[in-house]
Design a protein around this motif. Structure first.
Motif, short mmCIF file in Angstrom:
data_model
loop_
_atom_site.label_atom_id
_atom_site.label_comp_id
_atom_site.label_asym_id
_atom_site.label_seq_id
_atom_site.Cartn_x
_atom_site.Cartn_y
_atom_site.Cartn_z
N SER A 255 0.85 -1.19 0.00
CA SER A 255 0.00 0.00 0.00
C SER A 255 0.89 1.24 0.00
CB SER A 255 -0.93 0.03 1.21
OG SER A 255 -1.91 1.05 1.04
N TRP A 256 0.26 2.41 -0.19
CA TRP A 256 1.03 3.64 -0.21
C TRP A 256 0.12 4.80 0.14
CZ3 TRP A 256 -0.73 0.94 -4.35
CH2 TRP A 256 -1.57 1.60 -5.25
N THR A 257 0.76 5.91 0.53
CA THR A 257 0.05 7.15 0.83
C THR A 257 1.05 8.29 0.71
OG1 THR A 257 -1.36 8.28 2.47
CG2 THR A 257 0.50 7.02 3.32
N ASP A 258 0.62 9.49 1.07
CA ASP A 258 1.59 10.57 1.14
C ASP A 258 1.29 11.42 2.37
OD1 ASP A 258 -0.62 12.05 0.41
OD2 ASP A 258 0.18 12.71 -1.51
N ASN A 259 2.19 12.33 2.64
CA ASN A 259 2.01 13.21 3.80
C ASN A 259 2.17 14.65 3.33
OD1 ASN A 259 1.71 14.29 6.29
ND2 ASN A 259 3.22 12.98 7.29
N VAL B 96 4.82 7.64 1.36
CA VAL B 96 5.22 6.53 2.23
C VAL B 96 4.66 5.24 1.62
CG1 VAL B 96 5.00 5.49 4.53
CG2 VAL B 96 5.27 7.97 4.31
N ALA B 97 5.50 4.23 1.57
CA ALA B 97 5.09 2.94 1.01
C ALA B 97 5.20 1.84 2.05
CB ALA B 97 5.96 2.58 -0.19
N ILE C 81 3.02 9.23 -7.19
CA ILE C 81 2.18 8.22 -6.52
C ILE C 81 0.92 7.91 -7.31
CG2 ILE C 81 3.06 8.81 -4.22
CD1 ILE C 81 0.21 9.79 -3.58
#
Lengths: 145, 395
Positions: A64-68, A87-88, A109
């Motif tokens: 999974s992944w996201t960002d900040n 962030v992965a 992303i």
């Protein structure tokens, strides 16, 4: 040139070829721990230990992944202006575990795909008067499947 | 073992009041005692959830609150289990009563929260995973919520619109709740305008950090039976389980999971186990629930909980939500209080606030947000560092 030093000692190595995370492996049951954290095996079905230092797989699959997009509180060394980052969570097949890392700088992303191959890299996290402080990150590899 | 009953509940409204946490605790505790028709002199044991961000008094919340209420010489306990602290305190009080060492116990959780992201405790502590995740990765709580939400989208086809529908539902539920901090009813369009914090989650998908307090008066069944003018409900189960090795689910605050190499992952993942253990103790199942309070740290996490507590199978939560089953008026309303979406988290108070809502529903005192003929309610949450918490209450 300023020296490159890890933000936290002992969590990864660049000494032998491509960078690798450094964990602990139980000599009896093979369980891997990252960070090593303690000297003994935490598998309650095993009385093995002490743990051997071991490099982890340098490639894995994107879980999974996201960002900040907003600056985290200290001790994150957020610059001014704050630079958002991804962030992965990456699944390592051999270790059967998931390891987090920031996404390598410049990762789009919007183009990431579940299960795609990710590769460990070491990049600067911040720089001060004395050194460039480095950390591991995950870089997108080839898209699979 | 004889039943333990809840005779009174009380809360201090959630908000950002900026006062000492013990002030909120006293308001909630006095309200709960008044609700039970009891006074401080009746209380034989006080159990409190600690707070990590209010100095030494927060680490000894039991005695801080006992002193604030006025020393009465009773034994206290102070527990910390992150978001599960309230349930762990409740469990300590329940055990005391079950052991016959008290008839009346007061359980309190209260917090004064800082603005913005929660950070780790200060100092240079590379052996603390909570410090490491911030230092190395800048992995805030919303970072993990974002990872879970993206995973749900990729596995099950969930969309941002599904997440928004959770927010719309909870904002409607909480609109009439006098203890809720946010009582604005949101529309999908308003949610779409909210800034992204951790893709795919927007600011309004993620719960805020709040001040607040909640308190519960527990008594033995024998004691409750003598209070003939009161309406006790029964604590049918308390689950405070921890994970089983290897925990291969990604959990706060760790930067890596356990490895599955040395032992096979448990057939029942941690969050499923939290509810399972409570159902087993209560002799009930998901089909028996009238309502549930689940820990919606993010909108997407509420959907995960539907599956963890067995309201539906994996990947079916979006359909269940859109069927209206989890909305007030539906088969099993979830977060009738408005949930964290309307409260924001006041860590040591939150598990108790969930119990307060269930009790209010079971008594039929919830007014506009009343669940029709509620007889069984479940409250569930998870605290970082491996704390599960689930309480089932029946009447």
């Amino acid at each position: 040139m300023k020296p490159r030093v890890p933000v936290v000692d002992g969590l990864f190595t660049e000494d032998a070829g491509p960078p690798a995370l450094l964990g602990g492996r139980c000599p009896r049951c093979g369980s891997v721990f990252f960070p090593k954290q303690w000297s003994f095996c935490r598998n309650p079905h095993c009385d093995g230990g002490p743990l051997d230092d071991t490099p982890l797989s340098t490639r894995g699959r994107l879980w999974s992944w996201t960002d900040n997009r907003y600056a985290p509180p200290p001790p994150y060394p957020a610059g001014d202006p704050f630079e958002p980052y991804g962030v992965a969570a990456v699944e390592l097949d051999a270790e059967q575990m998931i390891v987090l890392g920031q996404l390598a700088r410049g990762t789009d992303i919007g183009r990431l795909q579940l299960g795609q191959e990710m590769e460990l890299v070491v990049e600067p996290l911040f720089e001060d008067d004395d050194a460039v402080h480095t950390v591991w990150k995950w870089r997108a590899g080839s898209v699979t499947g | 073992m004889s039943d333990v009953q809840i005779l009174g509940v009380g809360m201090h409204p959630w908000g950002k009041w900026g006062r000492n946490f013990a002030e909120y605790a006293v308001v909630a505790a006095r309200a709960a005692l008044a609700d039970a028709g009891l006074s401080l002199g009746d209380v034989q044991f006080l159990a409190a959830g600690n707070t990590m961000r209010n100095g030494y008094p927060g680490y000894v919340a039991g005695s801080t609150i006992a002193q604030a209420l006025g020393w009465s010489g009773i034994p206290v306990s102070s527990s910390y289990a992150a978001c599960a602290s309230g349930a762990v305190a409740l469990d300590a009080a329940r055990a005391r009563i079950q052991a016959g060492k008290a008839d009346v116990a007061l359980v309190v959780g209260a917090d004064t929260a800082p603005k913005g992201f929660f950070g780790p405790l200060p100092g240079d502590r590379p052996e603390d995973p909570d410090w490491l995740r911030f230092r190395l990765l800048g992995a805030t709580n919303p970072t993990y919520f974002g990872l879970y939400a993206r995973r749900r989208m990729e596995r099950f086809g969930a969309t941002a619109k599904d997440f928004a529908a959770v927010k719309v539902k909870n904002s409607r539920h909480g609109a009439s709740n006098p203890n809720a901090r946010y009582r604005k009813v949101f529309t999908e369009d308003e949610i779409a305008e909210s800034p992204v914090v951790a893709e795919p989650l927007r600011l309004v998908d993620i719960c805020a950090t709040s001040d607040g307090a909640a308190a519960v008066v527990l008594t033995s069944a024998e004691f409750a039976a003598r209070q003939s003018d009161r309406r006790p409900v029964t604590v049918a189960a308390v689950s405070t389980v921890t994970p089983t090795y290897p925990n291969t689910d990604l959990d706060l605050p760790d930067i890596a999971t356990d490895s599955g190499v040395g032992a096979p992952p448990h057939a029942r993942p941690f969050r499923d186990a939290i509810a399972h253990v409570a159902y087993e103790e209560a002799g009930l199942g998901p089909e028996d629930l009238s309502c549930a309070e689940v820990y919606d740290l993010s909108t997407a996490l509420e959907l995960d909980w539907y599956e963890n507590i067995g309201l539906c199978g994996p990947g079916e939560a979006e359909a269940l939500l859109h069927s209206g089953a989890t909305t007030l008026g539906g088969r099993v309303p979830v977060n009738p209080s408005g949930g964290l979406a309307c409260f924001g988290e006041a860590i040591p108070a939150q598990a108790l606030a969930q119990v307060c809502e269930i009790v209010t529903q079971l008594r039929g005192d919830a007014g506009e947000r009343q669940v029709e003929d509620a007889t069984v309610g479940l409250a569930i949450n998870q605290g970082l560092f491996g704390h599960g918490s689930c309480v089932i209450v029946t009447r």
